[in-house]
Design a protein around this motif. Sequence first.
Motif, mmCIF file in Angstrom:
data_model
loop_
_atom_site.group_PDB
_atom_site.id
_atom_site.type_symbol
_atom_site.label_atom_id
_atom_site.label_comp_id
_atom_site.label_asym_id
_atom_site.label_seq_id
_atom_site.Cartn_x
_atom_site.Cartn_y
_atom_site.Cartn_z
ATOM 1 N N THR A 123 0.886 -1.166 -0.063
ATOM 2 C CA THR A 123 0.085 -0.120 -0.064
ATOM 3 C C THR A 123 0.851 1.291 0.172
ATOM 4 O OG1 THR A 123 -1.674 -1.130 1.290
ATOM 5 C CG2 THR A 123 -1.780 1.154 1.166
ATOM 6 N N LYS A 124 2.082 1.085 0.642
ATOM 7 C CA LYS A 124 2.728 2.220 1.014
ATOM 8 C C LYS A 124 3.865 2.196 -0.344
ATOM 9 C CE LYS A 124 6.065 4.720 4.060
ATOM 10 N NZ LYS A 124 6.497 4.498 5.499
ATOM 11 N N TYR A 125 4.288 1.077 -0.761
ATOM 12 C CA TYR A 125 5.103 1.079 -2.095
ATOM 13 C C TYR A 125 4.489 0.273 -3.323
ATOM 14 C CZ TYR A 125 8.527 2.696 1.572
ATOM 15 O OH TYR A 125 9.051 3.497 2.767
ATOM 16 N N PRO A 126 3.332 0.792 -4.087
ATOM 17 C CA PRO A 126 2.898 0.048 -4.872
ATOM 18 C C PRO A 126 3.800 -0.801 -6.028
ATOM 19 C CG PRO A 126 2.289 2.304 -5.070
ATOM 20 C CD PRO A 126 3.129 2.319 -4.087
ATOM 21 N N SER A 127 4.875 -0.074 -6.323
ATOM 22 C CA SER A 127 5.620 -0.875 -7.517
ATOM 23 C C SER A 127 6.449 -1.751 -6.981
ATOM 24 C CB SER A 127 6.398 0.518 -8.020
ATOM 25 O OG SER A 127 7.472 -0.040 -8.953
ATOM 26 N N PHE A 128 6.347 -2.892 -7.733
ATOM 27 C CA PHE A 128 7.125 -4.205 -7.383
ATOM 28 C C PHE A 128 8.305 -3.959 -7.598
ATOM 29 C CE2 PHE A 128 9.256 -7.885 -8.473
ATOM 30 C CZ PHE A 128 9.138 -8.844 -7.406
ATOM 31 N N ARG A 129 8.893 -3.199 -8.371
ATOM 32 C CA ARG A 129 10.370 -2.971 -8.852
ATOM 33 C C ARG A 129 10.861 -2.131 -7.605
ATOM 34 N NH1 ARG A 129 12.249 -1.883 -14.868
ATOM 35 N NH2 ARG A 129 14.147 -2.045 -13.512
ATOM 36 N N GLU A 130 10.128 -1.080 -7.234
ATOM 37 C CA GLU A 130 10.635 -0.387 -6.131
ATOM 38 C C GLU A 130 10.752 -1.295 -4.892
ATOM 39 O OE1 GLU A 130 9.460 3.826 -3.370
ATOM 40 O OE2 GLU A 130 8.031 2.801 -4.626
ATOM 41 N N ARG A 131 9.894 -2.108 -4.597
ATOM 42 C CA ARG A 131 10.001 -2.920 -3.436
ATOM 43 C C ARG A 131 11.282 -4.071 -3.506
ATOM 44 N NH1 ARG A 131 4.435 -3.439 -4.320
ATOM 45 N NH2 ARG A 131 4.565 -5.507 -5.333
ATOM 46 N N SER A 132 11.519 -4.519 -4.847
ATOM 47 C CA SER A 132 12.620 -5.579 -5.055
ATOM 48 C C SER A 132 13.846 -4.454 -5.277
ATOM 49 C CB SER A 132 12.350 -6.358 -6.269
ATOM 50 O OG SER A 132 11.840 -5.622 -7.482
ATOM 51 N N GLU A 133 13.876 -3.637 -5.859
ATOM 52 C CA GLU A 133 15.204 -2.849 -6.243
ATOM 53 C C GLU A 133 15.557 -1.813 -5.315
ATOM 54 O OE1 GLU A 133 14.818 -1.612 -10.306
ATOM 55 O OE2 GLU A 133 14.075 -3.574 -11.098
ATOM 56 N N ASN A 134 14.878 -1.685 -4.316
ATOM 57 C CA ASN A 134 15.442 -0.931 -3.031
ATOM 58 C C ASN A 134 15.958 -1.636 -2.083
ATOM 59 O OD1 ASN A 134 15.070 0.155 -0.266
ATOM 60 N ND2 ASN A 134 14.208 2.171 -1.431
ATOM 61 N N SER A 135 17.252 -1.672 -1.791
ATOM 62 C CA SER A 135 17.888 -2.721 -0.963
ATOM 63 C C SER A 135 17.322 -2.859 0.607
ATOM 64 C CB SER A 135 19.201 -2.570 -0.902
ATOM 65 O OG SER A 135 19.674 -1.492 -0.067
ATOM 66 N N ASP A 136 16.835 -1.742 0.924
ATOM 67 C CA ASP A 136 15.938 -1.667 2.235
ATOM 68 C C ASP A 136 14.984 -2.580 2.465
ATOM 69 O OD1 ASP A 136 18.293 -0.437 3.552
ATOM 70 O OD2 ASP A 136 17.362 1.599 3.355
ATOM 71 N N LEU A 137 14.213 -2.092 1.206
ATOM 72 C CA LEU A 137 12.908 -2.680 1.214
ATOM 73 C C LEU A 137 12.951 -4.000 0.904
ATOM 74 C CD1 LEU A 137 10.919 -0.070 -0.767
ATOM 75 C CD2 LEU A 137 10.494 -0.323 1.640
ATOM 76 N N ALA A 138 13.838 -4.701 0.078
ATOM 77 C CA ALA A 138 14.011 -5.938 -0.382
ATOM 78 C C ALA A 138 14.440 -6.706 0.911
ATOM 79 C CB ALA A 138 15.010 -6.158 -1.301
ATOM 80 N N VAL A 139 15.171 -6.209 1.938
ATOM 81 C CA VAL A 139 15.673 -7.058 3.056
ATOM 82 C C VAL A 139 14.447 -6.990 4.016
ATOM 83 C CG1 VAL A 139 16.854 -6.612 5.232
ATOM 84 C CG2 VAL A 139 18.063 -6.125 2.906
ATOM 85 N N GLU A 140 13.686 -5.800 4.114
ATOM 86 C CA GLU A 140 12.645 -5.806 4.874
ATOM 87 C C GLU A 140 11.554 -6.913 4.483
ATOM 88 O OE1 GLU A 140 8.806 -2.840 6.613
ATOM 89 O OE2 GLU A 140 10.519 -1.959 5.313
ATOM 90 N N VAL A 141 11.227 -7.015 3.192
ATOM 91 C CA VAL A 141 10.212 -8.105 2.605
ATOM 92 C C VAL A 141 11.029 -9.578 3.069
ATOM 93 C CG1 VAL A 141 9.290 -9.006 0.468
ATOM 94 C CG2 VAL A 141 9.366 -6.607 0.941
ATOM 95 N N SER A 142 12.218 -9.833 2.450
ATOM 96 C CA SER A 142 13.028 -10.912 2.941
ATOM 97 C C SER A 142 12.559 -11.365 4.328
ATOM 98 C CB SER A 142 14.391 -10.933 2.458
ATOM 99 O OG SER A 142 14.477 -10.576 0.986
ATOM 100 N N LEU A 143 12.896 -10.431 5.150
ATOM 101 C CA LEU A 143 12.715 -10.924 6.658
ATOM 102 C C LEU A 143 11.278 -11.205 7.350
ATOM 103 C CD1 LEU A 143 15.723 -8.717 7.888
ATOM 104 C CD2 LEU A 143 15.844 -11.254 7.656
#
Length: 429
Positions: A123-143
């Motif tokens: 909801t806060k970051y609607p773009s998949f590429r933003e979520r996966s290509e921002n290292s902080d967001l990618a780490v957050e989702v992975s964890l």
Amino acid sequence: MATAASISSAAVVLPLPLPSTSPGHACSTMLQSLSRNNIFSPGAMKNASALSKCRRKVATTKRSVTMQFLAQAIATETYSDAKLATEEPILLRAIRGERVERPPIWMMRQAGRYMKVYQDLCTKYPSFRERSENSDLAVEVSLQPWKAFQPDGVILFSDILTPLTGMSIPFDIVPGKGPIIYKTILTEEDVSEVTELNPVEAVPYVGEALSTLRAEVGNAAAVLGFVGAPFTLASYIVEGGSSKHFTKIKKLAFGTPRVLHGLLQKLAKAITTYVRYQADSGAQAVQIFDSWATHLSPVDFEEFSLPYLKQIVKAVKSTHPDLPIILYASGSGALLERLAASGADVISVDWTVDMSEARKRLGHDIAVQGNVDPAALFGPKDFITNRINDTVSKAGSHKHILNLGHGVLVGTPEENVAHFFQVSKSIRY
């Protein structure tokens, strides 16, 4: 971990017996005898000086024993912590064929749309590429699943198409449509425009995310990277996105195979580089997804997929011999033996193959992963438990990673995912 202070405060109240060989043992015995028998004869009083020396020896010896106890306790605790910190994750040990107490467990797509915390993040970051290509967001989702379920594998949140932008192949992932390739490749000229991948420059966020995950997880779980196989990537590139019948790439394969082989070769080289980059950045194992290769007949698989899988595995092993490589292809029942011929360390089996049959066909020298039907997680908990036990019993206790036969499905109840992990981690061989 017990600290020196906590051990010390506990140690001062411990009734520490003096060793029989200690300097103060004889004095202690003498004092205790005098006290018990109330002996204060003139002869005994002559020994007042000796008794005083004995008391000092007893006190000194007790202090020495206490300090020895403290040192031993701290050393034991430190050794225990060091062992936990240095022992490799159970997933890696299982792949190597070491004896483990239970099957290691993780799930494909364990980070994703079925989790409420992920939905909130979207909801806060609607773009998949933003979520996966921002290292902080990618780490957050992975964890997110790591914090919720403690799987034995923590896989990077990313996409198999991620490295394509570094090869001059622009793409996007559009909600409701999926991957879109903006410039399809159909000719030799198109292939010539595909550039060499430099992950450090093109996808630095992947390396940053993997490094952070290793620091966060330590050896409590294995950090997993992943890549797309050449044929699967080529399918997206030639088709322009997802496909049902793969007519465009098959037309290219059967009509102008030279063009397709040229593209596959460039992709194989890029993926080899990408796997090495992930390993150097912190991935302890890498899974190759050849999702669309099973749309090929066995003879076409041997021409357009298998040679490039072999090339990647061989090249990676030449520089990273200890890196486990997992190979997954959905609907792979007809190709199991051919997948094993790739040289991968682990073959991930989908749910359409009975695990006991997979074991017979693959043998026990190669590790297997899987293969509970993802839809089983929509069933009641006792049904899920039975499916887990059935899979584990058929796979056996040697070289098996428990997983689903495909990714977690959208809408899967989180409580059922939690149950899957709880049951799986309670199993003992």
